[in-house]
Write an enzyme that holds these catalytic residues in place. Structure first.
Site, PDB file in Angstrom:
ATOM      1  N   ASP A  14     -33.102 -21.671 -23.209  1.00 17.88           N
ATOM      2  CA  ASP A  14     -32.562 -20.310 -23.104  1.00 17.88           C
ATOM      3  C   ASP A  14     -32.333 -19.679 -24.463  1.00 17.88           C
ATOM      4  OD1 ASP A  14     -30.441 -22.100 -23.551  1.00 17.88           O
ATOM      5  OD2 ASP A  14     -28.970 -20.750 -22.657  1.00 17.88           O
ATOM      6  N   SER A  66     -29.567 -24.696 -20.097  1.00 18.65           N
ATOM      7  CA  SER A  66     -29.679 -24.804 -21.544  1.00 18.65           C
ATOM      8  C   SER A  66     -30.592 -25.967 -21.932  1.00 18.65           C
ATOM      9  CB  SER A  66     -28.286 -24.946 -22.154  1.00 18.65           C
ATOM     10  OG  SER A  66     -28.324 -24.827 -23.547  1.00 18.65           O
ATOM     11  N   ASP A  70     -33.867 -24.057 -27.841  1.00 22.10           N
ATOM     12  CA  ASP A  70     -33.776 -24.681 -26.520  1.00 22.10           C
ATOM     13  C   ASP A  70     -34.259 -23.696 -25.453  1.00 22.10           C
ATOM     14  OD1 ASP A  70     -31.606 -22.986 -26.733  1.00 22.10           O
ATOM     15  OD2 ASP A  70     -30.175 -24.357 -25.822  1.00 22.10           O
ATOM     16  N   ASP A  84     -30.490 -20.054 -27.146  1.00 21.69           N
ATOM     17  CA  ASP A  84     -29.244 -19.766 -27.846  1.00 21.69           C
ATOM     18  C   ASP A  84     -28.986 -20.779 -28.965  1.00 21.69           C
ATOM     19  OD1 ASP A  84     -28.645 -21.896 -26.189  1.00 21.69           O
ATOM     20  OD2 ASP A  84     -26.880 -20.973 -25.274  1.00 21.69           O
TER      21      ASP A  84
END
Length: 626
Positions: A345, A191, A343, A347
């Site tokens: 990834d 993340s 960010d 999410d």
């Protein structure tokens, strides 16, 4: 004495110089001995030997004193050598344990339904504790390497694998699990953590992360029952039809599902976007463009890269205003109205608003409040049942005030971690009430809506912020103007997060010391701030597992209002994914005329500073720091 025995003996002597509990030292030595003597760890031996020779005892102990636990975001942490580091062995052993868990819990269809694997841009290079002249299994290790290592293990256990053909976002993985009717999935990502981190988030058949006690059942399977790691070569798996590539078909279905979240036709807005070197261009800018927005990607931070080289401090976290420094130059150059970022990834979302000639950062609580007001106003009248909004306990109670005024059901005291929001969505779906779900949010810039996924998704906030900003632009207003008007109606809520960061095994002990000291204080005041109620989440029964006990290591101090405030709350919890303890402060005011916003903010800020000093003095005193 054998070479391994000599190294363990030297490590024992080195560990004895550290101010660490003997239990940590004993666990680390036992693991160190196993990794030096068992042939399955032979590839790691040269680097372990090097670390012993250079005497990096604190780092070595931290690498071996435990197996990486599950936190609020799954299993992630520093890449390195040892059971408390991310490396091919810890990933493969996790995949083996997960395979056994799936077959045991879903004996009829685990192998046929299979797992979906996705990965982002993370890559590890080296650090000061490793020798670049020696073999190193983690040198240049990236997320795809981890995904392929895990895939071989799932396949070796006869479980079908759906593997994305390139980098994808975490929310698309959640969607894909549901879309493909898979039994679960993995996201290989750390993340927004620092560049030297990586990890693996495990998802269930609903597309959400495991909650207690299921996460502990999985941990036990991984740590206690893995005696052999089974693997199958990828080319052999393809021949057997067990390995399936995932690509455009799922991408298109995902974008179509997210298009349905649109609540407005307003599109007159110029948007700059940065994926912060992550994979968000596969979702955020793609969706906004598909719906007719003018969006331009920042060229300096749009190239996928695990170095995050053009992000300030190399930390791609949209929660941190410094992460916007590079893309902000681009946004100013093109005359953008708002600047969005996500960010690695994708999410989490971040936003800067061009307001009165300058850029204004909105934090996660402010974004959550804006989006709550937006969806309540847009969707509430169209529902044939009472609407539902879900938030975590540390997310602003301004959302509670909005829900109370509009008779919206709020599920609002959840533990930290989006998996708990996803679980509540599953309950709504099972009860036939999922259409009543309006919005899910957490203060750490995570939001979701609809029923297409069970994970936060930057797409949701990006879409709604853009639509609302476009509507406001027609009125010659900005998102900042709108937020101030919202405060004037419901009260100003000042949210502030600080932390004590303390890495290593010694740091873990200090974090525990702070939390226990606060727990023992009970209702003692903090300076002039009296405690109306002290709340310990460990008193919320039942405690269903040790992971549940860890998640419930949360203290809340409801303080008596002072100087015209309506609510003062301090929440304390150790982080589930990083070596730190977090303190969340919230102070709420009465409603006020909007032209008094600066006066109210200044008054509340003075109280916040006084409260923070009094509270943090107690925290530092617990570990002997004045």
């Amino acid at each position: 004495m054998s070479d391994s025995s000599d190294l363990v003996s030297r490590a024992k002597q080195g560990f004895s110089t550290l101010s660490v509990s003997p239990q940590y030292q004993e666990r680390a030595l036992a693991s160190l001995n196993e990794w030096l003597s068992d042939s399955q760890f032979a590839d790691y031996g040269p680097q372990i030997r090097h670390m012993v020779e250079i005497g990096c005892w604190d780092y070595l102990l931290d690498s071996f004193h435990q197996v990486i636990p599950f936190g609020t975001g799954g299993r992630r942490g520093e890449v390195g050598v040892g059971p408390n580091r991310i490396n091919p062995w810890t990933i493969k052993s996790s995949a083996q344990g997960h395979s056994q868990y799936l077959v045991e819990h879903h004996p009829d269809d685990a192998k046929e339904r299979g797992v979906v694997l996705a990965y982002d841009v993370r890559q590890f290079f080296t650090n000061e504790y490793f020798s670049d002249d020696l073999p190193n299994p983690v040198h240049n290790l990236d997320c795809k390497d981890l995904a392929l290592a895990a895939a071989r293990v799932y396949l070796g256990n006869g479980i079908k694998v759906y593997l994305f053909d390139d980098i994808r976002t975490t929310p698309e993985l959640s969607f894909a699990i549901r879309h493909l009717n898979a039994i679960g999935g993995d996201m290989f990502s750390a993340s927004h953590n620092p560049p030297e981190h990586n990890g693996k988030k495990i998802y269930d058949q609903f597309g959400g992360q495991l909650i207690p006690p299921h996460d502990e059942e999985l941990v036990d399977e991984v740590t206690k029952n893995v005696s052999e790691i089974k693997e199958l070569r990828l080319d052999e798996a393809e021949k057997q039809g067990l390995l399936v590539s995932v690509g455009a078909e799922v991408d298109e279905a995902y974008i179509e599902a997210t298009k349905k979240l649109s609540l407005s036709d307003a599109r007159d807005l110029k948007i700059a976007y940065s994926p912060l070197h992550g994979c968000g261009a596969t979702s955020v800018s793609k969706l906004l463009s598909a719906l007719g927005f003018t969006v331009e990607n920042d060229p300096e931070t749009s190239t996928p890269s695990g170095r995050f080289e053009n992000v300030t401090f190399n930390i791609p976290n949209p929660e941190v205003v410094e992460s916007f420094e590079t893309p902000k130059r681009f946004a100013s150059k093109i005359g953008a109205d708002i600047l969005l970022s996500s960010d690695p990834d994708a999410d989490r979302i971040g936003v800067l608003v061009h307001h009165h000639g300058d850029w204004h950062f909105l934090n996660g609580n402010e974004i959550g409040a804006i989006l709550t007001e937006y969806v309540v106003r847009k969707r509430l009248n169209g529902l044939d049942q009472r609407g539902v909004i879900i938030k975590t306990a540390v997310t602003t109670d301004l959302i509670r005030a909005i829900c109370e005024k509009h008779d919206v059901e709020l599920i609002g005291d959840l533990l930290v971690g989006y998996k708990y929001i996803a679980h509540e969505m599953n309950i709504l779906e099972k009860a036939g009430r999922i259409d009543a779900f309006l919005f899910g949010c957490e203060e750490s810039h995570g939001y979701n809506a609809g029923n297409y996924a069970r994970e936060k998704d930057a797409v949701v906030a990006a879409l709604w912020l853009s639509e609302l900003a476009a509507e406001l632009k027609q009125q010659e207003k900005t998102l900042v103007d709108h937020l101030n008007e919202t405060y004037s109606i419901y009260g100003y809520f000042r949210n502030y997060l600080t932390e004590v960061r303390s890495p290593g095994a010694e740091g873990t002990a200090r974090i525990e010391q702070i939390q226990q000291s606060l727990r023992d204080r009970g209702s003692q005041p903090f300076g002039r701030f009296e405690v109306a109620k002290a709340e310990d989440y460990r008193d919320k029964k039942p405690i269903v597992s040790s992971t549940d006990l860890v998640s419930k290591n949360v203290l809340r101090f409801h303080l008596k209002p002072v100087d015209g405030t309506t609510a003062i709350l301090v929440t304390v919890r150790p982080s589930g994914t990083e070596p730190k303890i977090k303190m969340y402060f919230e102070i709420g005011s009465n409603p006020f005329p909007v032209d008094e916003i600066e006066r109210v903010q200044a008054q509340v800020e003075d109280i916040r500073q006084e409260l923070e000093k009094a509270f943090m003095d107690e925290c530092y005193r617990a570990i002997g720091v004045e």
